[in-house]
Write a protein that holds these residues in place. Structure first.
Motif, PDB file in Angstrom:
ATOM      1  N   ARG A   1       0.824  -1.205   0.000  1.00  0.00           N
ATOM      2  CA  ARG A   1       0.000   0.000   0.000  1.00  0.00           C
ATOM      3  C   ARG A   1       0.858   1.254   0.000  1.00  0.00           C
ATOM      4  O   ARG A   1       0.489   2.257  -0.620  1.00  0.00           O
ATOM      5  N   ARG A   2       1.994   1.217   0.679  1.00  0.00           N
ATOM      6  CA  ARG A   2       2.901   2.382   0.650  1.00  0.00           C
ATOM      7  C   ARG A   2       3.413   2.627  -0.762  1.00  0.00           C
ATOM      8  O   ARG A   2       3.508   3.774  -1.208  1.00  0.00           O
ATOM      9  N   ILE A   3       3.762   1.551  -1.448  1.00  0.00           N
ATOM     10  CA  ILE A   3       4.283   1.708  -2.810  1.00  0.00           C
ATOM     11  C   ILE A   3       3.208   2.276  -3.735  1.00  0.00           C
ATOM     12  O   ILE A   3       3.459   3.221  -4.499  1.00  0.00           O
ATOM     13  N   LEU A   4       1.997   1.725  -3.662  1.00  0.00           N
ATOM     14  CA  LEU A   4       0.939   2.117  -4.588  1.00  0.00           C
ATOM     15  C   LEU A   4       0.338   3.476  -4.261  1.00  0.00           C
ATOM     16  O   LEU A   4       0.010   4.257  -5.169  1.00  0.00           O
ATOM     17  N   SER A   5       0.194   3.775  -2.967  1.00  0.00           N
ATOM     18  CA  SER A   5      -0.520   4.993  -2.574  1.00  0.00           C
ATOM     19  C   SER A   5       0.392   6.184  -2.303  1.00  0.00           C
ATOM     20  O   SER A   5      -0.066   7.332  -2.397  1.00  0.00           O
TER      21      SER A   5
END
Length: 275
Positions: free
Chosen positions: A179-183
């Motif tokens: 989620r950190r990578i995508l968001s």
């Protein structure tokens, strides 16, 4: 003091005029030559009455359209695969600490700096063994050997420049790695991804050596090879006008891409320069 200032201004204007002339005159001469036919090709006049015979000859045959389609397919495929594989690798190299990271980066840089001719014979044997010879897939396979290290090397710098406080704040909120990578990370490095993708597209669009070596059939050739193999009906005749017309048509897609995404390229290449 006044004389010195005037001399500096004159020198700058002269240098700028020389740079512009040196850059644009070959393109202008190619444009003029593309509108000439027959004996007028040997004229040294700076202006000419336009004749569209060369463009009709180039656009009238099916070869240009097939070669353009192959070039588009190769450029989009290589860029897509490079970004799909390169983004996770660049994130690991830019945001994670592990032993051997510097060695991996050095090897990627070395791969990007290798001349194409250095791996040509090995690639030829590998492509022949895989059954990809004389197929568009051979060009895609070969271009990835340089496009993928180039993509990873550029994107690693963009991921590395992101402040670590973003990860710390996201972890406190219970945000996982994916989620950190995508968001968080991908939206912030989007200008760098766009710039890297556009540079990869233009590199693949202009690639010549691999496409010339690994294809024989007209249906598998790309646009640069097709232009290089344009020949005239006579043995001792070189069709300058036709070559210039095809070359100018081949430069239109990269020019349009740069004009449409020039802000993305500039912001991506300068990302992290000012903190």
């Amino acid at each position: 003091m006044r004389l010195t200032t005037d001399m500096l201004v004159t020198g700058r204007v002269t240098a700028m005029a020389f740079i512009i002339l040196h850059t644009l005159f070959p393109l202008y001469w190619a444009l003029v030559t593309s509108f000439r036919h027959g004996t007028t090709l040997f004229s040294t006049d700076l202006f000419t009455f336009p004749v569209f015979e060369n463009y009709r000859e180039v656009l009238g045959g099916p070869e240009l359209w097939q070669e353009t389609l192959n070039s588009i397919l190769c450029a989009i495929s290589v860029t897509s695969i490079s970004l799909i594989l390169g983004i996770p690798a660049a994130y690991a190299l830019g945001r994670m600490a592990f032993s051997g990271r510097r060695i991996v980066l050095a090897l990627l840089l070395l791969c990007s700096m290798l001349p194409q001719i250095a791996i040509l014979s090995g690639l030829f044997q590998l492509i022949s063994a895989l059954g990809l010879y004389d197929h568009v897939g051979s060009i895609i396979f070969a271009d990835l050997f340089f496009a993928l290290p180039f993509t990873i090397w550029l994107l690693t710098g963009f991921f590395r420049d992101l402040p670590s406080e973003l990860d710390d704040a996201a972890k406190l909120d219970g945000c996982g790695l994916i989620r950190r990578i995508l968001s968080i990370h991908l939206p912030l490095v989007w200008p760098g991804i766009a710039a890297t993708g556009l540079l990869t597209i233009m590199t693949c669009w202009n690639e010549f050596l691999f496409a010339l070596t690994f294809t024989l059939n007209d249906t598998a050739r790309t646009l640069p090879v097709g232009i290089g193999l344009i020949s005239a009906t006579g043995r001792f005749e070189l069709p300058f006008g036709t070559i210039m017309a095809a070359s100018l048509l081949a430069t239109l897609p990269p020019i349009l891409l740069v004009l449409l995404f020039q802000n993305r390229i500039a912001s991506g290449l300068t990302a992290g320069a000012i903190k």
